[in-house]
Design a protein around this motif. Structure first.
Motif, PDB file in Angstrom:
ATOM      1  N   GLU A 149     -42.560  17.014  -7.718  1.00 51.27           N
ATOM      2  CA  GLU A 149     -43.002  18.355  -7.268  1.00 51.27           C
ATOM      3  C   GLU A 149     -42.034  18.905  -6.046  1.00 51.27           C
ATOM      4  N   GLY A 150     -41.695  20.197  -6.093  1.00 50.83           N
ATOM      5  CA  GLY A 150     -40.759  20.983  -5.347  1.00 50.83           C
ATOM      6  C   GLY A 150     -40.901  22.516  -5.266  1.00 50.83           C
ATOM      7  N   VAL A 151     -40.213  23.004  -4.055  1.00 45.70           N
ATOM      8  CA  VAL A 151     -40.189  24.224  -4.040  1.00 45.70           C
ATOM      9  C   VAL A 151     -38.730  24.754  -3.851  1.00 45.70           C
ATOM     10  N   PRO A 152     -38.206  25.610  -4.657  1.00 45.95           N
ATOM     11  CA  PRO A 152     -38.793  26.106  -5.745  1.00 45.95           C
ATOM     12  C   PRO A 152     -38.867  24.950  -6.873  1.00 45.95           C
ATOM     13  N   ALA A 153     -39.660  25.353  -7.970  1.00 40.82           N
ATOM     14  CA  ALA A 153     -39.951  24.361  -9.053  1.00 40.82           C
ATOM     15  C   ALA A 153     -38.703  23.916  -9.580  1.00 40.82           C
ATOM     16  N   ALA A 154     -38.722  22.658  -9.953  1.00 41.11           N
ATOM     17  CA  ALA A 154     -37.471  22.076 -10.426  1.00 41.11           C
ATOM     18  C   ALA A 154     -37.115  22.396 -11.960  1.00 41.11           C
ATOM     19  N   GLU A 155     -35.987  22.557 -12.289  1.00 41.23           N
ATOM     20  CA  GLU A 155     -35.501  22.817 -13.569  1.00 41.23           C
ATOM     21  C   GLU A 155     -35.157  21.686 -14.364  1.00 41.23           C
ATOM     22  N   VAL A 156     -35.417  21.555 -15.461  1.00 40.98           N
ATOM     23  CA  VAL A 156     -35.045  20.156 -16.153  1.00 40.98           C
ATOM     24  C   VAL A 156     -34.043  20.263 -17.198  1.00 40.98           C
ATOM     25  N   GLU A 157     -33.244  19.294 -17.220  1.00 44.01           N
ATOM     26  CA  GLU A 157     -32.048  19.226 -18.442  1.00 44.01           C
ATOM     27  C   GLU A 157     -32.261  17.914 -18.904  1.00 44.01           C
ATOM     28  N   VAL A 165     -27.663  17.418 -23.381  1.00 49.29           N
ATOM     29  CA  VAL A 165     -28.050  17.605 -24.587  1.00 49.29           C
ATOM     30  C   VAL A 165     -28.499  19.360 -24.601  1.00 49.29           C
ATOM     31  N   SER A 166     -27.987  19.956 -25.605  1.00 45.40           N
ATOM     32  CA  SER A 166     -28.114  21.635 -25.746  1.00 45.40           C
ATOM     33  C   SER A 166     -28.721  21.740 -27.110  1.00 45.40           C
ATOM     34  N   SER A 167     -30.179  22.413 -27.055  1.00 49.52           N
ATOM     35  CA  SER A 167     -30.879  22.599 -28.046  1.00 49.52           C
ATOM     36  C   SER A 167     -30.454  23.808 -28.752  1.00 49.52           C
ATOM     37  N   LEU A 168     -29.265  24.725 -28.147  1.00 44.05           N
ATOM     38  CA  LEU A 168     -28.706  25.840 -28.643  1.00 44.05           C
ATOM     39  C   LEU A 168     -27.670  25.172 -29.660  1.00 44.05           C
ATOM     40  N   GLU A 169     -26.920  24.119 -29.490  1.00 41.80           N
ATOM     41  CA  GLU A 169     -25.992  23.649 -30.481  1.00 41.80           C
ATOM     42  C   GLU A 169     -26.742  22.630 -31.596  1.00 41.80           C
ATOM     43  N   ASP A 170     -27.708  22.235 -31.532  1.00 41.99           N
ATOM     44  CA  ASP A 170     -28.428  21.395 -32.208  1.00 41.99           C
ATOM     45  C   ASP A 170     -29.804  21.975 -32.486  1.00 41.99           C
ATOM     46  N   LEU A 171     -30.252  22.369 -33.774  1.00 45.17           N
ATOM     47  CA  LEU A 171     -31.403  23.207 -34.024  1.00 45.17           C
ATOM     48  C   LEU A 171     -32.555  22.003 -34.261  1.00 45.17           C
ATOM     49  N   ASN A 172     -32.223  20.689 -34.439  1.00 46.07           N
ATOM     50  CA  ASN A 172     -32.916  19.702 -34.666  1.00 46.07           C
ATOM     51  C   ASN A 172     -33.649  19.391 -33.109  1.00 46.07           C
ATOM     52  N   ILE A 173     -33.178  19.745 -32.159  1.00 42.27           N
ATOM     53  CA  ILE A 173     -33.598  19.362 -30.931  1.00 42.27           C
ATOM     54  C   ILE A 173     -34.332  20.385 -30.304  1.00 42.27           C
ATOM     55  N   ASP A 174     -35.440  20.209 -29.388  1.00 38.56           N
ATOM     56  CA  ASP A 174     -36.266  21.373 -28.764  1.00 38.56           C
ATOM     57  C   ASP A 174     -36.645  20.588 -27.520  1.00 38.56           C
ATOM     58  N   ARG A 176     -37.679  23.085 -24.966  1.00 39.05           N
ATOM     59  CA  ARG A 176     -38.469  24.234 -24.470  1.00 39.05           C
ATOM     60  C   ARG A 176     -39.737  23.665 -24.165  1.00 39.05           C
ATOM     61  N   ALA A 177     -40.360  22.787 -24.673  1.00 40.69           N
ATOM     62  CA  ALA A 177     -41.722  22.486 -24.394  1.00 40.69           C
ATOM     63  C   ALA A 177     -42.094  21.887 -23.521  1.00 40.69           C
ATOM     64  N   ASP A 178     -42.296  22.439 -22.159  1.00 43.19           N
ATOM     65  CA  ASP A 178     -43.069  21.735 -21.042  1.00 43.19           C
ATOM     66  C   ASP A 178     -42.159  20.850 -20.766  1.00 43.19           C
ATOM     67  N   HIS A 179     -40.846  20.818 -20.637  1.00 41.14           N
ATOM     68  CA  HIS A 179     -39.828  19.912 -20.171  1.00 41.14           C
ATOM     69  C   HIS A 179     -39.613  18.619 -21.080  1.00 41.14           C
ATOM     70  N   ASN A 180     -40.540  18.536 -22.281  1.00 39.56           N
ATOM     71  CA  ASN A 180     -40.158  17.497 -23.166  1.00 39.56           C
ATOM     72  C   ASN A 180     -39.064  17.763 -23.760  1.00 39.56           C
ATOM     73  N   LEU A 181     -38.533  16.546 -24.439  1.00 42.88           N
ATOM     74  CA  LEU A 181     -37.486  16.388 -25.468  1.00 42.88           C
ATOM     75  C   LEU A 181     -37.949  16.083 -26.718  1.00 42.88           C
ATOM     76  N   ILE A 182     -37.766  16.939 -27.625  1.00 45.41           N
ATOM     77  CA  ILE A 182     -38.578  16.818 -29.031  1.00 45.41           C
ATOM     78  C   ILE A 182     -37.269  16.724 -30.123  1.00 45.41           C
ATOM     79  N   ILE A 183     -37.255  15.783 -30.802  1.00 44.24           N
ATOM     80  CA  ILE A 183     -36.251  15.530 -31.874  1.00 44.24           C
ATOM     81  C   ILE A 183     -37.290  15.656 -33.185  1.00 44.24           C
ATOM     82  N   ASN A 184     -36.914  16.477 -33.876  1.00 46.68           N
ATOM     83  CA  ASN A 184     -37.998  16.701 -35.181  1.00 46.68           C
ATOM     84  C   ASN A 184     -37.703  15.645 -36.225  1.00 46.68           C
TER      85      ASN A 184
END
Length: 948
Positions: A149-157, A165-174, A176-184
């Motif tokens: 919990e924080g103010v302002p809300a924390a950003e997640v990497e 880890v960059s989802s822009l470089e690897d389309l197999n990685i997402d 953006r979904a509620d701070h979760n890391l998804i590898i299809n």
């Protein structure tokens, strides 16, 4: 003039508008104790004031700047105020702390947007941290992360192995979904350590590292083609294999289920060597005074690669015994008259030469018949000889010692001189663990010169006359117990006829003595009659067939068991030792036929889950593969029984069986035993549980240790099958009487790892339980000891003992393999040997009759291959085909296989079955063979030779 007027009119019009905000105050966050600045800028503006939380900010707290815009000439006013952390904390309202700007012009006022001021922070603990996981390849990976919990809300990497880890470089990685890391679709490259990184303007927080493993389950490759039959003759095995490489298991993936080796029985036709049929009749005498006869290679015909007949198929002979005269006729009157004269004189010569040839033929026939009848007479005497028959049914045991000299087996028994080449005698070593019964000088003091007259069949077996004298001078120094002094070749002969070979002490024997372990070794002197060596209580024996040693030659043979750590295993770690390392020698031993070496093993051979090899130690102490048990070999033969292995070998050396588990179903036998005794304080009772490989010599070491401790055997030893499934072995004590005995907490269950048990080799594994009784009056103890492999078999040792019972007699321990030998107290009989006919179950004369019958191949099919088939020795027949007498080697193997059972029923049944099958082809030779069967069956001392 007109331009100035127009400009004034424009300024007047502009100054008459409402203020317009060029910059409104932004939302701000107070970091730690640092105040923030709120800015506001408007035009045209005569005044600008801040209003916070509905109240005007004092003019003194404003900082104002004013300047004129060049293009329009309008006044632009900029105002700033400071907001401190204390101001924000002191405000208690329904909303956050807020401020806005109010600007004035000639026409009125304008208000800016509300700007909120909040104190920034970021807590330390994540609301949800990512968890490590194992995912199959092509599966989906989902790593959850809820930042603190924080103010302002924390950003997640997300970090993988400390890299972003960059989802822009690897389309197999997402991401953006509620701070979760998804590898299809998981890839092998996605394995790694993942960290969730949360940050805002105050701080940066790292989650715990989550390890992601992408594994690959193994898959079978295609089956290979079936291999060729592993024998060239008889019933064998062919196999095909597949590997767990399609794909290979990676990162802990499951190994392929099922068998990697598939075996099938196969039969290869045995080669049949050709044999000559009978000669045809002589042809008519030709004009060249020659006659001819022929024979064919059809009795039997060569088949399946068998050898062709040796010799010539055509035989020629002179019709007149080389008296035929050939004269060349010339057409001359003088020569023709000479030719007629010669022909008249040659008629008388031919007549006399024919009579002489007939007389010689009759004499030759008379001599041949005489020799044949004499040969048959000798056979008949041998078969009827009572000593041969009784020797065949002699059991391998010794009589108990009577009162008298404790070092003699039977002081009142007279030596048996009726059977030649027989010597029976144990050599006893004093037990180092017990109190010495014989004073030290009596055993080790130097002896005077000895002159001993020997009247025994032992000297007869060495080729010495019945009243031989053996002169020896005792050495001046003493030797430890069990060590035989090395005798050189100078004066070590026995008698004057034969050569005597005495084996030197091996380095392994001396090394065992230096380490404090009593060597397991037996030795004996053998001659042409052969014999048997047995290492008591070890499951190891050596059978030397009759005729293996040359006549008029004796050798001192020995068999020893190495008790040091094994060096026979490969460096790859896949093999384990399944038998003791057994050495027989001496190294320079020369034999005319193989000896049978029997070695105990602990492998479970009920299934085909093992790859078992026979290894031999080389001169540089390395180990070489001799053969695989299921493969065909002409250098040695291996017959694997349930608890022991019978080897036919010719080269002396050190041999051992090693095995590699092909599947997790492979198992080896463990022997379990529980011993106990009171501790010195007389309140605690110690129970020790041993787990050793199920081989007699390994259990001997446990008994020796417990004898020195004063331990008692609490339950008959039992056998547990331990599988190669990588699970551990647990030993626990249960059902302890609660009001009589107690045990320390957390000590009721102990565990051995899989590698400790599986690779234990000859070292015993031990765990101990210490029980304390509440009262000295509690003299009864009953409990259960459970020994189980996790996800495997279990054995229960039921303990019920009286504390005041006397010490156990170790010669009666159940499961402890003993011979019928009674040893004096304090001594340990460790060497037994038998030489001559009493060492064998089959009498020599009957053995020779069987070999004579089956060694010669004939068209009736009664040969050594049929004998091997009836005795269930139908594998690797090519080994026997290379021997001088295949039947003799087969009988030696049968002797080794049945040494513990004194009956001859299996052999007699096989011979009788062969006789019934071949009864229609009965011959004179088969008559004596059938009579041998009757001798086996009836066991009678005197039987008359039947007439055939």
């Amino acid at each position: 003039y007109f331009q100035r007027q127009r400009s004034r009119d424009g300024l007047s019009a502009m100054s008459g508008t409402l203020p317009h905000f060029l910059q409104e105050p932004d939302d701000a966050y107070i970091v730690k104790s640092n105040p923030i600045k709120l800015r506001c800028r408007a035009r045209p503006a005569l005044q600008i004031f801040f209003k916070c939380n509905g109240e005007w900010v004092h003019q003194n707290q404003h900082t104002s700047l004013e300047h004129t815009e060049l293009g329009t000439g309008l006044k632009i006013r900029e105002v700033m105020i400071n907001v401190s952390r204390q101001q924000v904390e002191d405000f208690h309202g329904p909303e956050d702390y807020w401020c806005l700007c109010v600007a004035w012009s000639h026409l009125g006022t304008s208000k800016s947007r509300k700007a909120t001021v909040r104190i920034a922070y970021l807590r330390k603990n994540f609301e949800q941290e990512p968890q490590g996981m194992e995912v199959p390849i092509n599966g989906m990976i989902v790593l959850h992360c809820r930042p603190p919990e924080g103010v302002p809300a924390a950003e997640v990497e997300w970090l993988k192995n400390e890299e972003l880890v960059s989802s822009l470089e690897d389309l197999n990685i997402d991401t953006r979904a509620d701070h979760n890391l998804i590898i299809n679709e998981a890839r092998l490259s996605d394995s790694g350590n993942y960290t969730c990184l949360a940050s805002n303007i105050v701080a940066r927080r790292r989650s715990a590292t989550a390890t992601v493993i992408v594994f690959v389950n193994g898959g079978w490759s295609s089956w290979t083609d079936w291999s060729e039959c592993n024998v060239r003759c008889g019933r064998g095995v062919q196999k095909r294999t597949r590997t767990c490489t399609n794909p290979a298991p990676l990162n802990g993936g499951a190994f392929c289920e099922g068998m990697s080796v598939q075996k099938s029985t196969c039969t290869s036709p045995c080669p049949v060597d050709g044999g000559w049929a009978e000669w045809t009749m002589w042809s008519v005498c030709s004009s060249e005074c020659e006659r001819q006869r022929t024979r064919e290679c059809t009795d039997p015909e060569p088949k399946h690669g068998g050898r062709l007949c040796d010799g010539a198929a055509l035989d020629t002979d002179n019709c007149t015994g080389d008296l035929c005269i050939q004269v060349i006729v010339y057409f001359s009157s003088n020569v023709f008259s000479l030719f007629l004269a010669d022909m008249e004189s040659s008629n008388d010569v031919a007549l006399y030469s024919g009579l002489a040839a007939g007389l010689v033929t009759v004499v030759v026939l008379i001599i041949a018949v005489t020799l044949y009848r004499r040969n048959q007479s000798e056979y008949g005497v041998d078969v009827i000889d009572s000593s041969a028959l009784t020797g065949g049914f002699q059991s391998f045991s010794f009589k108990s010692a009577r009162q008298g000299n404790p070092l003699l087996m039977n002081s009142s028994m007279q030596p048996d001189l009726t059977v030649s080449r027989t010597y029976t005698g144990p050599i006893c070593y004093p037990d180092s663990m017990e109190k010495e019964l014989i004073p030290e000088p009596a055993l080790f003091d130097p002896l005077p010169d000895l002159k001993v007259k020997v009247h025994s069949s032992f000297m007869v077996s060495l080729g010495v006359s019945e009243r031989a004298e053996y002169h020896a001078k005792a050495p001046s120094q003493t030797f430890p117990r069990g060590v035989v002094q090395e005798i050189g070749g100078g004066g070590g002969t026995l008698g004057g006829r034969g050569k005597s070979q005495l084996a030197p002490i091996q380095p392994a024997l001396v090394s065992s003595m230096m380490t404090g372990k009593r060597p397991l070794r037996t030795s004996g002197v053998f001659g042409h009659g052969g014999g048997r060596l047995v290492v008591p209580n070890a499951g190891v024996s050596l059978l030397v067939p009759h005729g293996a040693i040359e006549e008029d030659t004796t050798w001192e043979l020995y068999v020893s068991i190495t008790q040091q750590d094994s060096s026979a295993l490969s460096d790859e770690g896949q093999e384990i030792l399944l038998s003791p390392e057994v050495t027989y020698g001496p190294p320079g031993l020369t034999l005319s036929c193989p000896v049978a070496l029997t070695v105990a093993h602990c492998a479970d051979v009920s299934s085909e889950d093992w790859n078992i090899k026979l290894k031999r130690q080389t001169q540089d102490n390395s180990w070489e593969d001799v053969m695989t048990v299921e493969e065909e070999s002409t250098s040695c033969y291996c017959l694997l029984d349930t608890q022991c292995c019978h080897l036919l070998v010719e080269r002396p050396g050190c041999y051992a069986l090693v095995g590699e588990a092909l599947t997790q179903a492979a198992g080896k036998r463990l022997r379990l035993a529980a011993f106990g005794n009171m501790e010195p304080n007389f309140l605690n009772y110690s129970i020790r549980v041993y787990c050793v490989d199920d081989m007699p010599h390994a259990f001997q070491e446990v008994v020796s240790v417990e004898r020195s401790r004063g331990g008692r055997l609490l339950e008959e030893p039992k056998t547990l099958l331990f599988r190669a499934n990588s699970f551990s072995l647990q030993v626990s004590i249960q059902d302890i009487p609660q009001f009589l005995w107690s045990i320390k907490p957390f000590t009721t269950c102990q565990e051995f790892s899989f590698s400790q048990v599986w690779c234990s080799s000859q070292s015993p594994l031990q765990c101990a339980f210490s029980l304390e009784r509440y009262s000295p009056a509690a003299n009864q103890l009953s409990c259960k000891i459970s020994v189980r492999q996790v996800k495997g078999h279990e054995q229960i040792l039921q303990v019920y003992t009286t504390i005041a019972e006397p010490r156990v007699d170790y010669s009666t321990i159940a499961g402890f393999i003993t011979l019928n030998v009674s040893c004096p107290p304090g001594l340990d009989c460790t060497i037994t040997s038998q030489t001559g006919s009493r060492a064998f179950k089959i009498p020599l004369s009957i053995r020779q009759r069987i070999c004579a019958t089956f060694d010669t191949a004939n068209a009736k099919g009664k040969d050594w291959q049929l004998l091997a088939q009836k005795l269930h020795i139908d594998r690797n027949l090519g080994y026997f085909a290379c021997q001088t007498s295949p039947s003799a080697v087969i009988l030696s193997l049968w002797e080794a296989q049945h040494q513990e059972r004194g009956d001859l029923d299996s052999l007699a049944s096989a011979l009788e079955e062969i006789s019934k099958v071949q009864s229609k082809h009965s011959t004179t030779k088969d008559c004596g063979y059938a009579f041998a069967i009757v001798c086996f069956r009836e066991g009678k001392q005197k039987l008359k030779q039947p007439k055939c």
